[in-house]
Design a protein around this motif. Structure first.
Motif: not given
Lengths: 71, 71, 71, 71, 71, 71, 71, 71, 71, 71, 71, 71
Positions: E37-40, E60-66
């Motif tokens: 997990l990298d950012w939201f 509501g969130m977008k969650v970015g992961f590598r």
């Protein structure tokens, strides 16, 4: 083979019956004068009210069509 | 002749049947208490799911109506 | 009692018949592999045109479902 | 059973303390005059600055409530 | 060294306490099943109201992961 | 001192003369029935055309006003 | 013939070289684990700066792919 | 009676005098070649600056007009 | 000197090579039939995928051109 | 009395603690170098994740301040 | 000849008279301290109300100006 | 360790060659006068047309940089 270019025109189809029919009416009218229609995208759904009832659905659409080659 | 002012109220109409019916139900309810309804504009189409099926369509709308003159 | 977390997935349902049916088809397919479906929200209404007629309605939707607890 | 219609009203709650408290204050005030409150959605987070410090958080919200049946 | 690709998933975290806690709960649940997990990014702040009070904040969130390398 | 709550109502002011006058007419009508008007924000500038000329400017506005305390 | 449903996943492709290469890298990684890729749409073009220079272009994309039938 | 279809064209009207005059100039030019003009909607207000002063206001507009029946 | 009016048309340029080339191809095609082209603005960057690779970049653009005086 | 002009600057405040504290930190830093701060508006709420936990909340804000008269 | 870079600053011009005058006042103030002003774009039209009347129009604008070469 | 604050400035980079080069030119110019550049985000891709060809690509960007501590 060529890299096609498309043009996008914006129309508003109308119908007293509903959203699908307003889309259908707009596309039918567009296809009377444009060739190569390829896709549509709804941009707005509105309507006109008279005496507290829906008189017309008005559906805004972008319609894309392929431009013919110029040679 | 006067320059009319309109008020815009926001409602959510619902129906288990579909988008057109949800719009219709919301407008019908609005016309029960508001006079001079003039137009609507759909702002959101959502729905509630139960047991993997659509229980209700929920259609958000802005509804415009003409304000009466104050004198 | 727990604070549930929901996941939102994005799909495109299609149908030659209309907007409601495209929504229905997309939800039906999603419910075949996901449990706990809770709501949907339409993000886009498009369609594919062939020979000047609507071949398919394509309705983009966000679909929310409840994540199961991890323990 | 009926297909409920909801109305959406827009308010701005304020507080010198923070975002959560401004939301809370706005909802508390809305519930003093409206029945059937069902959901809220934050549309804007702003604030007023005085002497280089935050004097008030101002949180814009849409608040949805169920309209009573008319019969 | 590789050019990483990230995936973005969308979740809704909930809490009766406030916005920060709803974000926290959603991230905690996401980290139970996702690595890297990298950012939201918050996309929506809503809430459910019961008896004129806030029952749950829903963020509501977008969650970015590598994504891991494939080899 | 209290943490005020504001309500935001949406109107459309009209005028055959121009944008400023349409804003003015809408605000004047709103102030006939609402107290504590505090700010407005233009959301849309449209107009109605007749015989190739501008018949009416129509300016959509959100208008904020302070709610009175309930005690 | 069936009415296909598509799923849309969101990724961020990266590259030190430029926008096209970041798109290419992201699609290449997605195609390593997903079948039936059909289209992409760029949602965001960002980049990371180090020592006053562009270290990585980061291109957000939605990627659509056809879901297989369930039978 | 028919369900009319409307086309929407986009123009930019300009004037050194102000927003209203730029709208007016654009509509006047559009009405020289298009019949059935029905409404306009402002999409953008920009301007060109020269020597620290406003040389031209530039007002982007969508203009809707009714398509004639094809028979 | 006159107050020019501009028209804005929307096209989609395509290319298997990349974003810049798709823009270039679309502008080249537009200039074959339109005079007085003045500016473009990218509205969307999409692409078509085949066998897990980018078959075509598709770049949506608004293109502005100066309308000739009518006299 | 003069018609004041305001300038709007954009900052990102950060904090490991939460949204309110990130807003507070950003405003505090802005007030160290700018006079006449008047309002802020949140444009984005993001955060950085490390080891599956929130390392920093990052809150984007527009901050408005009154420009001094030039004479 | 060089590839110029432009900077975009955001201001709010105000006036009790109307939208055009608020734009004019903001540009005049900006030109007192910035050289090379090239364009503006209106981002928001708001106003402050007092005693049911418009006290000030407030027009948000982005203003672009050419940065001088560094050598 | 401190909670850094970042400032976001908006620029437009230009180039006759393409999008990547316009981004590069804008960042290069920004880095000549700003320290601590951290990220950029493209907000707009436009261009100027002359004689039916692309004279300049114009890429709008937000550029974020870390503010130094004040002590």
């Amino acid at each position: 083979m060529n890299d096609h270019t498309y043009r996008v025109t914006e129309i508003v189809g109308t119908s007293p019956e509903g959203v699908d029919q307003a889309i259908h009416n707009g596309i039918e009218r567009a296809s009377a004068t444009l060739r190569g229609l390829d896709w549509f995208e709804v941009t707005q759904i509105r309507g006109h009210l008279e005496n507290g009832e829906i008189a017309h659905y008005q559906v805004g659409m972008k319609v894309g069509f392929r431009l013919e080659e110029t040679s």
